[in-house]
Design a protein around this motif. Structure first.
Motif, PDB file in Angstrom:
ATOM      1  N   THR A  47      43.176  45.698  46.380  1.00 47.38           N
ATOM      2  CA  THR A  47      43.522  44.804  45.277  1.00 47.38           C
ATOM      3  C   THR A  47      42.248  44.323  44.593  1.00 47.38           C
ATOM      4  OG1 THR A  47      45.475  44.075  46.513  1.00 47.38           O
ATOM      5  CG2 THR A  47      44.809  42.743  44.637  1.00 47.38           C
ATOM      6  N   TYR A  48      42.265  44.362  43.261  1.00 50.32           N
ATOM      7  CA  TYR A  48      41.110  43.942  42.461  1.00 50.32           C
ATOM      8  C   TYR A  48      41.592  43.126  41.268  1.00 50.32           C
ATOM      9  CZ  TYR A  48      39.172  47.944  44.991  1.00 50.32           C
ATOM     10  OH  TYR A  48      38.815  48.839  45.954  1.00 50.32           O
ATOM     11  N   CYS A  49      40.662  42.397  40.648  1.00 45.69           N
ATOM     12  CA  CYS A  49      40.963  41.723  39.387  1.00 45.69           C
ATOM     13  C   CYS A  49      41.280  42.778  38.326  1.00 45.69           C
ATOM     14  CB  CYS A  49      39.779  40.890  38.900  1.00 45.69           C
ATOM     15  SG  CYS A  49      39.234  39.596  40.015  1.00 45.69           S
ATOM     16  N   PHE A  50      42.184  42.432  37.427  1.00 44.74           N
ATOM     17  CA  PHE A  50      42.545  43.363  36.350  1.00 44.74           C
ATOM     18  C   PHE A  50      41.313  43.810  35.571  1.00 44.74           C
ATOM     19  CE2 PHE A  50      45.524  45.085  33.232  1.00 44.74           C
ATOM     20  CZ  PHE A  50      44.735  45.132  32.098  1.00 44.74           C
ATOM     21  N   LYS A  51      40.520  42.845  35.098  1.00 44.20           N
ATOM     22  CA  LYS A  51      39.362  43.198  34.258  1.00 44.20           C
ATOM     23  C   LYS A  51      38.302  43.943  35.054  1.00 44.20           C
ATOM     24  CE  LYS A  51      39.930  39.579  30.786  1.00 44.20           C
ATOM     25  NZ  LYS A  51      39.332  38.412  30.109  1.00 44.20           N
ATOM     26  N   CYS A  52      38.098  43.547  36.292  1.00 46.25           N
ATOM     27  CA  CYS A  52      37.098  44.241  37.122  1.00 46.25           C
ATOM     28  C   CYS A  52      37.482  45.704  37.303  1.00 46.25           C
ATOM     29  CB  CYS A  52      36.986  43.572  38.489  1.00 46.25           C
ATOM     30  SG  CYS A  52      36.335  41.890  38.445  1.00 46.25           S
ATOM     31  N   LEU A  53      38.744  45.938  37.648  1.00 47.12           N
ATOM     32  CA  LEU A  53      39.205  47.307  37.875  1.00 47.12           C
ATOM     33  C   LEU A  53      39.195  48.110  36.580  1.00 47.12           C
ATOM     34  CD1 LEU A  53      40.299  49.304  39.946  1.00 47.12           C
ATOM     35  CD2 LEU A  53      42.607  48.488  39.428  1.00 47.12           C
ATOM     36  N   GLU A  54      39.619  47.467  35.494  1.00 44.77           N
ATOM     37  CA  GLU A  54      39.645  48.152  34.198  1.00 44.77           C
ATOM     38  C   GLU A  54      38.241  48.604  33.792  1.00 44.77           C
ATOM     39  OE1 GLU A  54      40.178  45.700  30.747  1.00 44.77           O
ATOM     40  OE2 GLU A  54      41.514  47.168  29.840  1.00 44.77           O
ATOM     41  N   ASN A  55      37.258  47.723  33.927  1.00 45.18           N
ATOM     42  CA  ASN A  55      35.877  48.070  33.582  1.00 45.18           C
ATOM     43  C   ASN A  55      35.328  49.149  34.512  1.00 45.18           C
ATOM     44  OD1 ASN A  55      35.840  46.207  31.502  1.00 45.18           O
ATOM     45  ND2 ASN A  55      35.056  44.564  32.788  1.00 45.18           N
ATOM     46  N   PHE A  56      35.646  49.048  35.802  1.00 48.29           N
ATOM     47  CA  PHE A  56      35.158  50.039  36.768  1.00 48.29           C
ATOM     48  C   PHE A  56      35.726  51.418  36.465  1.00 48.29           C
ATOM     49  CE2 PHE A  56      33.274  51.078  40.847  1.00 48.29           C
ATOM     50  CZ  PHE A  56      34.027  52.158  41.287  1.00 48.29           C
ATOM     51  N   MET A  57      37.036  51.477  36.121  1.00 54.86           N
ATOM     52  CA  MET A  57      37.687  52.766  35.896  1.00 54.86           C
ATOM     53  C   MET A  57      37.244  53.427  34.594  1.00 54.86           C
ATOM     54  SD  MET A  57      39.341  53.145  38.615  1.00 54.86           S
ATOM     55  CE  MET A  57      40.008  54.733  38.158  1.00 54.86           C
ATOM     56  N   GLN A  58      36.591  52.679  33.721  1.00 53.70           N
ATOM     57  CA  GLN A  58      36.039  53.297  32.517  1.00 53.70           C
ATOM     58  C   GLN A  58      34.826  54.164  32.845  1.00 53.70           C
ATOM     59  OE1 GLN A  58      35.309  50.227  29.627  1.00 53.70           O
ATOM     60  NE2 GLN A  58      37.475  49.816  29.283  1.00 53.70           N
ATOM     61  N   GLU A  59      34.213  53.921  33.996  1.00 48.30           N
ATOM     62  CA  GLU A  59      33.014  54.663  34.390  1.00 48.30           C
ATOM     63  C   GLU A  59      33.279  55.645  35.534  1.00 48.30           C
ATOM     64  OE1 GLU A  59      30.689  52.858  31.541  1.00 48.30           O
ATOM     65  OE2 GLU A  59      30.064  54.431  32.926  1.00 48.30           O
TER      66      GLU A  59
END
Length: 658
Positions: A47-59
């Motif tokens: 489980t991760y924060c929405f924004k943290c995961l979203e930013n990570f998955m962009q890379e």
């Protein structure tokens, strides 16, 4: 300071809180190492924060914890229990000097807005600081200060033009002009400076999709087409465990511009489906992906070798007439460039401007360091003659399409330079405009049959379906009385059988009703046959072979309103946030009544985080007020007035599967 958490942080970053007690490690995001915000669960159990995961998955394309392959579309909101536990964590008021209160995390925003003496004092001081600045703007700038590029000023009572990555127009929310609405910014006291410093960043990318089985479906649903108000072809949904999902680079909201080198940005919906269903081991897609809002930074002047400087004058018949020019800003090169000239627009008819031209100035105002928003504002305030000075590089042919005006992975923000009025796609008379109309015919089929003889049909839909669809026929088998009769066809919507209403039943209830009545000697079926909006593509049925059959998205648009299933979607936002969606459609004199459709959902915004609103959804009402018959100039104020919460009543039809 952020009005929701009372602390300073970048607009697109997570809120910051001072927690009273140490938070259990199970409630910590292992990306930011802070208590979870808008928690998202991965299929592998993390489980991760929405924004943290979203930013990570962009890379990256793997889970941060166990590095298993992962795409953002596979993740989902954490359970209500987990979200409630997080919201009940006790936090301290950030204004310690004036306020020593503690409260649950979910109560902090209301505390700051209504009860906190420290935040009230901060807002008062902020207002006092703003007053002398607003007075100073009336004084002309000193000559020595003109070298520093500045963002365009926002006229009082209006908000800046927001960059839009589609071919449609974007209008300022401060105006009552018809056309596309992009409620991108609220016109708030705190938000005005923010409006001037942000733009919508989009990126054009070429993606190569490989299929082991050339016939395998891609696994995404699409909406749009030139025969609909959406215009472009837009990805509505990416199916789990599909070819597209496994690749991980295409997401809902992406605009598909090319398929195997063929431009599909101006083809009908059926044509686009045909191109995307074409079998083959490798598929080349060019897509436009919106990345969200980013801060503008002053770019250093870069000297370009002048090949040809051209002066072009366009004459508007009135102030509101659009020029039909699409402008973009590149991150790797200063200035504004022409991305496209809309067919039938004033610039296209003039014929002197070309794709990839760099705009040096408009009406004598230097735009070498300018933005698309600044250019649009100049054009908007011009009564008649718009004088362009443009730089054309050698090797760029007039009128020939240029690959995004830059490399395929360049990031850009774009704005329609329409002077605050809509860019209408002026099509040739033989092209179809989409209008909501009765696009079906009712039929009653009464047949005599043997008691043991089956109807010989399979069905889909049902009100338990994700999209709450009516019951429709997916196939008519060569065995059975309906095949022999020939009047019921694949795609027909079934209304009743022997007087039993099927329109409100779920799938299993409908199957049971059909089976029980099929035992009779006579069967009376009432059905709707959906008529094609345009002449169907002759080879479309052939290309559907091997795919799970379901009606095309454009087919559902012809259903009568009593078969629509409306749902309410409630969006909430902070004072400085945008709603994060754009709409097209509405009443126009030349086209009559058209529905309002969601065209764009911007990453990182409330509409994106909520995940219920989808591209292609039809807006039926706003806060209970019906949208039918409204123009953009009527709907804009309704959306603009909603500060922190809005209820959208929508009808959601599944996109065409490719």
């Amino acid at each position: 300071l952020c009005c929701e958490c009372g602390q300073a942080h970048p607009l697109l970053d997570n809120h910051l809180y001072n927690f009273q007690d140490e938070v259990d490690d199970e409630l910590i995001c292992h990306i930011c190492l802070q208590p979870l915000l808008q928690p998202m669960d991965t299929p592998c159990g993390h489980t991760y924060c929405f924004k943290c995961l979203e930013n990570f998955m962009q890379e990256y394309n793997f889970c941060p914890m166990d590095r298993k392959k992962l795409s953002f579309q596979q993740c989902h909101k954490s359970s209500l229990l987990v979200r409630n536990l997080l919201d009940k964590l006790v936090v301290l008021c950030p204004f310690k000097a004036e306020c020593q209160q503690t409260m649950q995390r979910c109560e902090l925003e209301a505390h700051l807005q209504n009860r906190c003496p420290g935040f009230k004092k901060y807002k008062s001081e902020l207002q006092r600081k703003k007053n002398p600045i607003s007075k100073g703007k009336e004084d002309p700038p000193a000559k020595g200060e003109t070298n520093t590029p500045k963002d365009p000023e926002v006229p009082s009572g209006g908000s800046s033009l927001v960059a839009e990555s589609s071919g449609a127009a974007v209008v300022s929310l401060g105006t009552a002009e018809p056309g596309l609405v992009n409620p991108a910014f609220e016109e708030t006291e705190e938000g005005e400076s923010l409006v001037q410093k942000t733009s919508l960043v989009a990126e054009t990318t070429t993606i190569e999709i490989h299929r082991e089985d050339p016939e395998e479906e891609l696994g995404m649903r699409i909406v749009g087409g030139k025969d609909t108000p959406l215009g472009n072809i837009v990805v509505q949904e990416v199916l789990r465990d599909s070819v597209i999902a496994a690749d991980g680079r295409i997401a809902p909201g992406d605009h598909i511009l090319e398929v195997n080198g063929v431009n599909i940005s101006s083809v009908t919906h059926c044509q686009a489906v045909s191109f995307l269903r074409h079998p083959g081991p490798v598929l080349h897609l060019m897509v436009l992906q919106e990345k969200g809002f980013s801060s503008k930074t002053a770019q250093q002047d870069s000297t370009s070798t002048t090949r040809e400087v051209i002066h072009v004058t366009l004459v508007k018949r009135d102030r509101s007439e659009p020029l039909g020019i699409k402008l973009i800003r590149k991150t790797d090169e200063a200035g504004i460039f022409i991305l496209d000239l809309l067919e039938g627009g004033l610039a296209a008819k003039n014929g002197k401007l070309s794709r990839n031209d760099r705009v040096l100035s408009i009406n004598g105002q230097d735009l070498r360091q300018g933005t698309p928003e600044a250019a649009a504002q100049i054009i908007q305030t011009t009564e008649s003659r718009v004088n362009f000075v443009i730089l054309r590089q050698s090797g760029v042919q007039l009128g020939e399409p240029v690959e995004d005006g830059s490399s395929s992975n360049s990031s850009s923000s774009s704005s329609s330079s329409n002077g605050g009025s809509p860019v209408h796609h002026r099509r040739r008379p033989d092209q179809n405009h989409y209008r909501r109309k009765s696009n079906y015919q009712k039929k009653t089929v009464a047949i005599k049959k043997e008691p043991k003889e089956s109807l010989g049909i399979t069905i889909g839909g049902g009100r338990d379906n994700k999209n709450k669809l009516p019951i429709y026929v997916t196939s008519v088998q060569p065995i059975g009385c309906l095949f022999r009769d020939g009047r019921i066809k694949r795609g027909d919507v079934l209304l009743s059988i022997n007087g039993i209403d099927l329109t409100h039943l779920n799938y299993y209830e409908a199957v049971s009703a059909l089976k029980s009545n099929a035992a009779s000697h006579s069967v009376t079926l009432k059905a709707l046959e959906i008529l094609p909006l345009n002449s169907p593509e002759p080879s479309l049925d052939i290309r559907e072979q091997g795919f799970s059959w379901s009606p095309l998205w454009i087919t559902w648009l012809g259903l009568p309103s009593y078969l629509h299933f409306c749902q309410d979607i409630v969006l909430s936002k902070g004072n400085l946030e945008s709603w994060g969606f754009s709409i097209v459609g509405g009443f126009e004199e030349s086209k009559g009544n058209q529905p309002f459709f969601i065209k764009t959902i911007v990453p990182g915004t409330p509409a994106f985080r909520d995940r219920k609103l989808k591209c292609g959804d039809e807006i039926v009402a706003v806060n209970g007020v019906p949208a039918i018959g409204m123009s953009n100039s009527e709907l804009i104020p309704m959306l603009k007035e909603q500060r922190n919460k809005v209820t959208l009543t929508v009808v959601s039809w599944p996109g065409s599967l490719v």
